[in-house]
Each structure stands twice: as structure tokens, then as C-alpha cells.
Design a protein around this motif. Structure first.
Motif, PDB file in Angstrom:
ATOM      1  N   TYR A 160      -7.054   5.812   2.987  1.00 38.26           N
ATOM      2  CA  TYR A 160      -7.188   5.321   1.169  1.00 38.26           C
ATOM      3  C   TYR A 160      -6.582   6.007   0.400  1.00 38.26           C
ATOM      4  O   TYR A 160      -6.577   4.516  -1.122  1.00 38.26           O
ATOM      5  CB  TYR A 160      -8.924   5.709   0.722  1.00 38.26           C
ATOM      6  N   ALA A 161      -5.715   6.900   0.173  1.00 35.26           N
ATOM      7  CA  ALA A 161      -4.875   7.232  -0.605  1.00 35.26           C
ATOM      8  C   ALA A 161      -3.499   6.012  -0.475  1.00 35.26           C
ATOM      9  O   ALA A 161      -2.993   6.058  -1.617  1.00 35.26           O
ATOM     10  CB  ALA A 161      -4.286   8.968  -0.214  1.00 35.26           C
ATOM     11  N   ALA A 162      -2.611   5.933   0.594  1.00 38.70           N
ATOM     12  CA  ALA A 162      -2.634   5.029   0.703  1.00 38.70           C
ATOM     13  C   ALA A 162      -2.546   3.656  -0.170  1.00 38.70           C
ATOM     14  O   ALA A 162      -1.278   2.922  -0.576  1.00 38.70           O
ATOM     15  CB  ALA A 162      -1.687   4.689   2.877  1.00 38.70           C
ATOM     16  N   GLY A 163      -3.412   3.312   0.156  1.00 43.13           N
ATOM     17  CA  GLY A 163      -3.998   1.861  -0.891  1.00 43.13           C
ATOM     18  C   GLY A 163      -3.630   2.500  -2.152  1.00 43.13           C
ATOM     19  O   GLY A 163      -4.066   1.067  -3.022  1.00 43.13           O
ATOM     20  N   TYR A 164      -3.382   3.188  -2.757  1.00 45.82           N
ATOM     21  CA  TYR A 164      -3.327   3.364  -4.468  1.00 45.82           C
ATOM     22  C   TYR A 164      -1.805   3.655  -4.722  1.00 45.82           C
ATOM     23  O   TYR A 164      -0.938   3.546  -5.595  1.00 45.82           O
ATOM     24  CB  TYR A 164      -3.742   4.754  -4.607  1.00 45.82           C
TER      25      TYR A 164
END
Length: 188
Positions: free
Chosen positions: A53-57
Motif C-alpha cells: 500500500y505504501a509503495a503505491g503512494y
């Protein structure tokens, strides 16, 4: 150059190779059981989700990411990594693995985080305000970006997730679980 700055530089460089070395050592000494493997999923799966999830931001070095999981903690990728690592410590069934991991995270990740914060503070003028609202590691209960206008909130990007190759964490976790299951079956 101060000793702290020197260690921060070293810690940043060795964190990934140290992780692989520790994984090999862990697999050699782990004593998994069906119960420890099942219990480990309570940390590993949310950790993998958080990292993905963090990598997608995050747009590394291009902008100060304050939305998505970054509205709850300044370091969701590291928090996810810690959850995964401590989940595997549970899977390994050995208390010393968790103690060793805690020491390694303090020695390697704390200096790395401090070094990255120094960089972000120098590059992004809004970092100090962000750091005052969002904790370094343990997350807030509500997002600090919840009051932002919708256009300022950002959105998960599958392209960023793929660009950061976060699927490697999922494949790595799967490989470790496979090795642990094989180890468990061979012990029987």
C-alpha cells in the motif's frame, strides 16, 4: 564527519545485505510448528499489505508523500518490514530471533530513518510540519491528511507499486514460508 553520520551511511548500505544474511541464519536455526506458522500470518500478511500500500503512494525524492499510509506514520515501509520480520520470528518458534531482530532494527533502521529524515528536511520545506503531525513509526489512529482537500490526498497507484517492485516482498515471504514448511515436514 561525525561518528553518527558515518554509521548512518554504513547502516543504509548494509541493511538489505544484512537482511539476506539474517534470513539465511534464521532459516538454518528456525524451529517452526504449525501453530507458529499460523500465528505468524497475523503479522506477516498485514506487513506485506502495508508495504504494498505504501509503495503505491511514495514518489521517492520527487515529493514529500503525506497521504495514504503516510498520513498515519512517516515510515510505513519500515513498519511493514518490521511486522514481516517479527512475524517470521514468531514462525521460527525461537525467542532469541525476536530479540536479535529488535537489536538489529535499532542498530540498522534507526540510523537509516534519521539519515533519511535529515535528507527530507533539507529537500522538502514542509517536512518539519509533517513530522510534527505524523509519528516516526508507530501509527496515529486517524490520518493527519484527513482534513486535506480531496485533490491533495493522492491515491494508490498500481504503476508506483510495480515501479518499486514491491511484489518482491510478497515473493520473498512466500519463499520463506515454503522453506519453513519444508523444514517442518523434514523434522517429522
Amino acid at each position: 564527519m561525525s561518528e553518527r553520520t558515518g554509521w548512518q551511511r554504513i547502516a543504509r548500505r548494509i541493511r538489505v545485505p544484512m537482511g539476506f544474511c539474517f534470513a539465511g541464519f534464521f532459516l538454518w536455526l528456525a524451529r517452526p510448528s504449525a501453530v507458529t506458522l499460523a500465528c505468524s500470518l497475523l503479522l506477516v500478511l498485514p506487513g506485506l499489505w502495508l508495504r504494498g500500500y505504501a509503495a503505491g503512494y511514495v514518489r521517492k525524492n520527487a515529493e514529500l508523500t503525506t497521504t495514504g499510509p503516510y498520513g498515519y506514520t512517516r515510515n510505513p515501509l519500515y513498519l511493514g518490514s518490521m511486522m514481516i520480520a517479527f512475524g517470521f520470528a514468531v514462525a521460527g518458534g525461537q525467542v532469541w530471533i525476536g530479540i536479535t531482530l529488535a537489536a538489529l532494527f535499532l542498530a540498522i533502521y534507526l540510523p537509516t530513518i534519521l539519515s533519511e529524515e535529515k535528507f527530507l528536511r533539507g529537500v522538502f520545506p514542509g517536512f518539519d510540519d509533517y513530522a510534527a503531525r505524523v509519528p516516526r513509526l508507530l501509527p496515529r489512529l486517524t490520518s493527519a491528511s484527513a482534513g486535506d482537500a480531496p485533490e491533495d490526498r493522492g491515491a494508490f497507484s498500481k504503476q508506483l507499486y510495480l515501479h518499486h517492485r514491491e511484489y518482491n516482498a510478497l515473493m520473498g515471504a512466500g519463499a520463506i514460508y515454503l522453506a519453513l514448511v519444508i523444514r517442518l515436514l523434514l523434522r517429522r
